[in-house]
Design an enzyme around this catalytic site. Sequence first.
Site, short mmCIF file in Angstrom:
data_model
loop_
_atom_site.label_atom_id
_atom_site.label_comp_id
_atom_site.label_asym_id
_atom_site.label_seq_id
_atom_site.Cartn_x
_atom_site.Cartn_y
_atom_site.Cartn_z
N LYS A 13 27.11 -18.30 -38.14
CA LYS A 13 28.28 -18.21 -37.27
C LYS A 13 28.24 -19.33 -36.21
CE LYS A 13 31.73 -15.46 -35.76
NZ LYS A 13 32.84 -15.00 -36.55
N LYS A 23 11.08 -22.64 -32.94
CA LYS A 23 12.02 -22.33 -31.84
C LYS A 23 11.46 -22.81 -30.51
CE LYS A 23 14.43 -18.53 -34.05
NZ LYS A 23 14.57 -17.08 -34.20
N LYS A 50 22.00 -23.57 -43.45
CA LYS A 50 22.20 -22.17 -43.80
C LYS A 50 23.50 -21.67 -43.16
CE LYS A 50 19.70 -17.84 -43.13
NZ LYS A 50 18.50 -17.21 -42.60
#
Length: 326
Positions: A196, A111, A193
């Site tokens: 949303k 990240k 994966k």
Amino acid sequence: MTRIFSGIQPSGELHVGNYLGAVKNWVALQQGAESLFCIVDYHAITAPYEPMLLRSRRRDLAFGLLAAGIDPARATLFVQSDVPEHTELAWIFNTVTPLGELERQVQFKEKAQRQDSVLAGLLNYPVLQAADILLYRADTVPVGEDQVQHLELSRVIARRWNAQFAPDADFFPEPQPLLTPTRRIMGLDGQAKMSKSLGNTIGLLESPDEIWAKLRPAVTDPKRIRRTDPGTPEVCNIYHLHRAFSEPATVQHVAVQCSTAGWGCIDCKKVLAESIETELVPIRGRAAQLMAEPSRVDDARAAGAAKARVLAKETMRGVRDRMGFD
Ligand code: SF4
């Protein structure tokens, strides 16, 4: 009785990826273990967010979890920020956690690489996670494979704190992972994966028509171009969704029909839509009951927080006492 703890971020309505990857397992586990399920909203603010959206997502998630089958009579369902002891214990754990351990976390490195300016909250995320688990002195944590390293850090923190402040007693148990049986669920694009933010999900509360509108164009075996081409089920995400939703005999039948070109992909997806429907009907039923009586969601949240705080306060009494804060 085993005490389990697991958390989920309020990142939007539940989808079948969350359900198969975690929540379905929680619903089964609550039958035989003392279960604490936490909506981890403090974790959700380690990335930019909208306060109004956080509020509604927290509630939508509580609604979804109850609809999915989390039973407040069996499990403690609560919101992390309703129990301030989480952040208190996280601060304390920061003082026994070496910086190098945090910088080695794979999720942090991935990240941080994508960001120009890395916030300390992202680095310390696994310390808060350790506090979430150890605050309840949970012995078992249902996790996906991607969270195993964070859980290992929780064990390291428990060990270090015990060695420093409770050398004669293992005050904090070292929590063990319970790997979720279903592997991670890929999105309908077959690329990443189910998430949303990528728009590749099937919502847990979507109608049969909405689900079919998404399933129909979903990516299949890319080498199966014509209806008469035999397919390779193992490379097809629809086959993997069958494995998650359909009966074993149906899964076997799908594999045969695919590899012999007995079915076209639309035939195969229609059978999958039926299997998904079988799983989702009771969830929609519970959602309809909650819609008719919305105060049940807020009542469950309040009762869950009250139960969690009793355990959290007991742990913090012991921590403060051993650390000289009493
Ligand atoms: Fe995938 Fe089913 Fe098509 Fe085979 S028949 S490629 S498993 S959708």
